[in-house]
Scaffold this active site. Structure first.
Site, PDB file in Angstrom:
ATOM      1  CD  GLU A  99     135.677  40.979  72.112  1.00  0.00           C
ATOM      2  OE1 GLU A  99     135.153  39.873  71.869  1.00  0.00           O
ATOM      3  OE2 GLU A  99     135.637  41.519  73.226  1.00  0.00           O
ATOM      4  CG  ASP A 100     132.066  39.653  69.737  1.00  0.00           C
ATOM      5  OD1 ASP A 100     132.774  40.459  70.379  1.00  0.00           O
ATOM      6  OD2 ASP A 100     130.990  39.201  70.172  1.00  0.00           O
ATOM      7  CG  ASP A 103     129.448  48.944  71.833  1.00  0.00           C
ATOM      8  OD1 ASP A 103     129.320  49.926  71.089  1.00  0.00           O
ATOM      9  OD2 ASP A 103     128.571  48.624  72.654  1.00  0.00           O
ATOM     10  CG  PHE A 152     122.184  45.015  69.504  1.00  0.00           C
ATOM     11  CD1 PHE A 152     123.124  45.039  70.518  1.00  0.00           C
ATOM     12  CD2 PHE A 152     121.522  43.826  69.223  1.00  0.00           C
ATOM     13  CE1 PHE A 152     123.391  43.902  71.261  1.00  0.00           C
ATOM     14  CE2 PHE A 152     121.791  42.682  69.968  1.00  0.00           C
ATOM     15  CZ  PHE A 152     122.732  42.728  70.983  1.00  0.00           C
ATOM     16  NE  ARG A 165     126.363  33.178  71.867  1.00  0.00           N
ATOM     17  CZ  ARG A 165     126.886  34.277  72.396  1.00  0.00           C
ATOM     18  NH1 ARG A 165     127.605  35.085  71.664  1.00  0.00           N
ATOM     19  NH2 ARG A 165     126.691  34.570  73.672  1.00  0.00           N
TER      20      ARG A 165
HETATM   21  P1  5GP Z   1     132.460  46.911  74.890  1.00  0.00           P
HETATM   22  O1  5GP Z   1     133.070  46.570  76.204  1.00  0.00           O
HETATM   23  O2  5GP Z   1     133.442  47.267  73.818  1.00  0.00           O
HETATM   24  O3  5GP Z   1     131.394  47.970  75.040  1.00  0.00           O
HETATM   25  O4  5GP Z   1     131.631  45.667  74.429  1.00  0.00           O
HETATM   26  C1  5GP Z   1     132.205  44.531  73.961  1.00  0.00           C
HETATM   27  C2  5GP Z   1     131.232  43.386  74.023  1.00  0.00           C
HETATM   28  O5  5GP Z   1     129.855  43.809  74.042  1.00  0.00           O
HETATM   29  C3  5GP Z   1     131.370  42.545  72.779  1.00  0.00           C
HETATM   30  O6  5GP Z   1     132.354  41.572  72.932  1.00  0.00           O
HETATM   31  C4  5GP Z   1     129.982  41.971  72.638  1.00  0.00           C
HETATM   32  O7  5GP Z   1     129.869  40.804  73.406  1.00  0.00           O
HETATM   33  C5  5GP Z   1     129.073  43.016  73.204  1.00  0.00           C
HETATM   34  N1  5GP Z   1     128.498  43.874  72.144  1.00  0.00           N
HETATM   35  C6  5GP Z   1     128.808  45.145  71.847  1.00  0.00           C
HETATM   36  N2  5GP Z   1     128.096  45.606  70.807  1.00  0.00           N
HETATM   37  C7  5GP Z   1     127.320  44.559  70.422  1.00  0.00           C
HETATM   38  C8  5GP Z   1     126.351  44.398  69.367  1.00  0.00           C
HETATM   39  O8  5GP Z   1     126.048  45.271  68.552  1.00  0.00           O
HETATM   40  N3  5GP Z   1     125.770  43.172  69.281  1.00  0.00           N
HETATM   41  C9  5GP Z   1     126.054  42.154  70.157  1.00  0.00           C
HETATM   42  N4  5GP Z   1     125.412  41.012  69.972  1.00  0.00           N
HETATM   43  N5  5GP Z   1     126.951  42.281  71.147  1.00  0.00           N
HETATM   44  C10 5GP Z   1     127.575  43.477  71.270  1.00  0.00           C
END
Ligand code: 5GP
Length: 175
Positions: A99-100, A103, A152, A165
């Site tokens: 996963e990237d 959050d 972010f 990206r």
């Molecule tokens: P979560 O479900 O953990 O809140 O969010 C996961 C997804 O939200 C990540 O896979 C990503 O696509 C997006 N995301 C969360 N934080 C960021 C951020 O700081 N930048 C970007 N570009 N995407 C984020």
């Protein structure tokens, strides 16, 4: 650097990314010696990280992708949906989910629950970035690239409304 959508401050340089990804690959290789892995990339944000990571893993691996809905703009909608599914069964396989960024953890929690229903032998998580201060649910991350603050970020696969990206570093857009 010009990103096509304004200025971006570098948070994690290309050199630091390369070094950390090489170290993660070596660690994954060591931990799974003598075994094979199904590496599953979470689309779209993980595609660059995954491409570099798998070249640093010296094991027999296969690669698949799963697509999930993510952010609209800069904040989570809280809604997680599978937009494209794995192409092959993972039953009985050791899976490494790539996963990237983790959050709130909600997407990862959903994915782990979803994959568990397919009866893999094991599922481990490798996330390039984690924002611990934003965690809503705690998810196990076996391999973590970097912890970052509540900001972010874009680049190295991560987007801002579909763009940026292709930046070779992780950065914070100047707004
Ligand atoms: P979560 O479900 O953990 O809140 O969010 C996961 C997804 O939200 C990540 O896979 C990503 O696509 C997006 N995301 C969360 N934080 C960021 C951020 O700081 N930048 C970007 N570009 N995407 C984020």
């Amino acid at each position: 650097m010009s990103s096509g959508a304004g200025k971006v401050d570098v948070l994690i340089s290309q050199t630091d990314l390369q070094a950390r990804v090489a170290a993660l690959g070596a660690e994954i290789t060591r931990d799974h010696a003598g075994r094979s892995l199904v590496v599953v990339g979470v689309l779209k944000g993980s595609f660059i990280f995954l491409a570099d990571l798998v070249r640093a893993i010296d094991l027999p691996i296969s690669i698949d992708f799963i697509g999930i809905s993510s952010y609209q703009g800069t904040r989570s909608t809280g809604v997680v949906q599978i937009t494209s599914d794995l192409t092959r069964p993972i039953e009985g396989k050791d899976v490494l989910l790539v996963e990237d960024i983790v959050d709130t953890g909600l997407s990862m929690r959903y994915l782990l629950d979803n994959l568990a229903t397919r009866k893999p032998a094991s599922v481990q998580v490798c996330a390039l970035l984690e924002k611990p201060s934003r965690a809503v649910v705690k998810v196990p991350i076996q391999y973590r690239g970097f912890e970052i603050g509540d900001e972010f970020v874009v680049g190295y696969g991560l987007d801002w409304d579909g763009k940026m990206r292709n930046l070779p570093f992780v950065g914070v857009p100047r707004v």
